[in-house]
Design a protein around this motif. Structure first.
Motif, PDB file in Angstrom:
ATOM      1  N   UNK A   1     -11.168 -15.439  28.191  1.00  0.00           N
ATOM      2  CA  UNK A   1     -11.462 -14.158  27.552  1.00  0.00           C
ATOM      3  C   UNK A   1     -11.045 -13.005  28.472  1.00  0.00           C
ATOM      4  N   UNK A   2     -10.451 -11.968  27.860  1.00  0.00           N
ATOM      5  CA  UNK A   2      -9.936 -10.777  28.532  1.00  0.00           C
ATOM      6  C   UNK A   2      -8.680 -11.040  29.361  1.00  0.00           C
ATOM      7  N   UNK A   3      -8.057 -12.196  29.157  1.00  0.00           N
ATOM      8  CA  UNK A   3      -6.765 -12.470  29.784  1.00  0.00           C
ATOM      9  C   UNK A   3      -5.654 -11.749  29.030  1.00  0.00           C
ATOM     10  N   UNK A   4      -4.564 -11.483  29.726  1.00  0.00           N
ATOM     11  CA  UNK A   4      -3.330 -11.001  29.094  1.00  0.00           C
ATOM     12  C   UNK A   4      -2.279 -12.092  29.259  1.00  0.00           C
ATOM     13  N   UNK A   5      -1.545 -12.339  28.195  1.00  0.00           N
ATOM     14  CA  UNK A   5      -0.567 -13.427  28.236  1.00  0.00           C
ATOM     15  C   UNK A   5       0.682 -13.061  27.460  1.00  0.00           C
ATOM     16  N   UNK A   6       1.788 -13.656  27.868  1.00  0.00           N
ATOM     17  CA  UNK A   6       3.057 -13.516  27.165  1.00  0.00           C
ATOM     18  C   UNK A   6       3.215 -14.746  26.268  1.00  0.00           C
ATOM     19  N   UNK A   7       3.345 -14.499  24.965  1.00  0.00           N
ATOM     20  CA  UNK A   7       3.438 -15.588  24.000  1.00  0.00           C
ATOM     21  C   UNK A   7       4.791 -15.604  23.316  1.00  0.00           C
ATOM     22  N   UNK A   8       5.181 -16.777  22.869  1.00  0.00           N
ATOM     23  CA  UNK A   8       6.294 -16.929  21.948  1.00  0.00           C
ATOM     24  C   UNK A   8       5.675 -17.340  20.619  1.00  0.00           C
ATOM     25  N   UNK A   9       5.700 -16.445  19.633  1.00  0.00           N
ATOM     26  CA  UNK A   9       5.149 -16.726  18.310  1.00  0.00           C
ATOM     27  C   UNK A   9       6.320 -16.832  17.353  1.00  0.00           C
ATOM     28  N   UNK A  10       6.602 -18.055  16.911  1.00  0.00           N
ATOM     29  CA  UNK A  10       7.826 -18.342  16.161  1.00  0.00           C
ATOM     30  C   UNK A  10       9.016 -17.890  16.999  1.00  0.00           C
ATOM     31  N   UNK A  11       9.781 -16.918  16.577  1.00  0.00           N
ATOM     32  CA  UNK A  11      10.956 -16.480  17.344  1.00  0.00           C
ATOM     33  C   UNK A  11      10.728 -15.165  18.063  1.00  0.00           C
ATOM     34  N   UNK A  12       9.488 -14.716  18.098  1.00  0.00           N
ATOM     35  CA  UNK A  12       9.197 -13.399  18.681  1.00  0.00           C
ATOM     36  C   UNK A  12       8.369 -13.541  19.962  1.00  0.00           C
TER      37      UNK A  12
END
Length: 303
Positions: free
Chosen positions: A226-237
C-alpha cells in the motif's frame, strides 16, 4: 499443463444468449445437464420476446448466471450459482467440445468458489454431478470438493467455507504467482472491507486471504505494498501508478484505489510478475515493470 485463466462475467448479452443456444444444441454438451431442453427453450423464447442488448436480469431469475471467458475474452462456458438458504449449488458447463480437456472447467470452478464464498457468503457449495460425467467429477475433486452423498442418478460433492479458506492459503492457484502483504496493510484493509460495499470488494478480500503475510520490516523491496508507486505494463500501455486507499484515489494523478479493478490486481505482486485480470467488460494483461517507491523500503512505516 497449468490451469488457464478464466473469468466469470455477470453481464449476459444477446450475443451470449445466441452462443448458449448453439452450445445447448450439442448433445454431447447437454448429455449430463438435467434441464438442458428447458433451458434452451427458455433462451429461445427470451430472444424472440425481448428486443434488448442486455439480458442479465432474465438469466438471473432463480439464481445467478455468469458467462465464462478465457484470457482473450472469448466465451468458453457458463456457471450458474443458486443460493439455497446458507448453502449454494454450482452448475458448470464448458460449451465448446474443442475446449474439453484444457482445464477450463477447473478454472471456472475456482472462480465460482470465489463468488460463492466471498460475494454470496455461502457456508457450503454443492455440485450435483451424473456418475458417468467423469471429467466433471474429476475437476471438482481436484479442486478440493469432497463426496457427500450418491444416488444412481447423482453424486453430490461439497466444499465448506472453512475448507475453502484453508485450501486457499495452503494450495495457491497454479496460474498465479504468490502475493505478499504486510501485517499492517492486512489489518488496515480488513477494516476497509468491513466498511466498503461494491462489486469489486470481494476480489480484494480474496486476494488478502490468499496472500502470504510478512513483517513490514522484512517485505522484499520489489513488492507492491500500500502507498507504493510502480511502473506497469497494462496491455500495450506503460503507466505509472500509486496504490492508495479509496479516500486518496485520483485517476488523473495515477492514484489507484486498492478497491478498483487494477488496484486490487497489483496488490502484493512483485517486479517481473505478469498476469491477467478481469475488469468490467474486458480482460487486462498486467506486468509489474518496476516498483519505483515502497514505503517499507524507504522506512516510511507511518504510511
Amino acid at each position: 499443463m497449468n490451469t488457464p485463466f478464466v473469468s466469470l462475467c455477470p453481464e449476459i448479452t444477446r450475443a451470449n444468449a445466441l452462443t448458449l443456444m448453439d452450445w445447448l444444441e450439442d448433445e454431447d454438451v447437454t448429455r449430463f445437464l438435467s434441464d438442458s431442453r428447458h433451458v434452451s427453450r427458455s433462451i429461445e423464447q427470451v430472444i424472440g420476446r425481448v428486443q434488448l442488448p442486455i439480458l442479465t436480469h432474465l438469466f438471473n431469475q432463480g439464481g445467478r448466471f455468469f458467462m465464462a471467458y478465457d484470457q482473450h475474452d472469448v466465451p468458453v462456458g457458463f456457471v450458474r450459482l443458486v443460493k439455497m438458504g446458507p448453502d449454494c449449488e454450482m452448475v458448470l458447463v464448458i460449451g465448446d467440445r474443442d475446449n474439453w480437456g484444457r482445464k477450463f472447467g477447473a478454472s471456472a470452478i475456482r472462480e465460482g468458489m470465489k463468488l460463492a464464498f466471498f460475494e454470496m457468503r455461502a457456508e457450503k457449495l454443492i455440485a450435483k454431478i451424473h456418475p458417468e460425467n467423469v471429467r466433471s467429477l474429476n475437476a471438482f475433486l481436484r479442486s478440493g470438493f469432497l463426496p457427500e452423498s450418491e444416488t444412481p442418478a447423482r453424486k453430490s460433492l461439497v466444499m465448506s467455507s472453512g475448507r475453502y479458506l484453508r485450501l486457499l492459503r495452503e494450495r495457491p492457484a497454479v496460474h498465479t504467482a504468490d502475493i505478499y502483504i504486510t501485517e499492517i496493510d492486512k489489518a488496515r484493509l480488513r477494516s476497509l472491507i468491513d466498511l466498503e460495499q461494491g462489486s469489486d470488494i470481494f476480489e480484494l478480500e480474496h486476494e488478502i486471504e490468499r496472500a502470504i503475510v510478512v513483517d513490514p520490516r522484512k517485505v522484499a523491496e520489489d513488492v507492491v505494498t500500500m502507498n507504493s508507486r510502480a511502473l506497469l505494463q497494462v496491455n500495450d500501455e506503460e503507466v505509472e501508478v500509486a496504490l492508495v486507499y479509496p479516500e486518496e484515489a485520483d485517476d488523473r494523478a495515477g492514484k489507484l484505489s486498492v478497491c478498483s479493478g487494477i488496484g486490487t490486481a497489483i496488490l502484493g505482486y512483485k517486479e517481473g510478475d505478469a498476469f491477467s485480470w478481469r475488469i468490467p467488460n474486458r480482460t487486462c494483461h498486467i506486468r509489474i515493470g518496476k516498483v519505483l517507491y515502497q514505503p517499507e523500503a524507504a522506512g516510511d512505516f507511518h504510511l
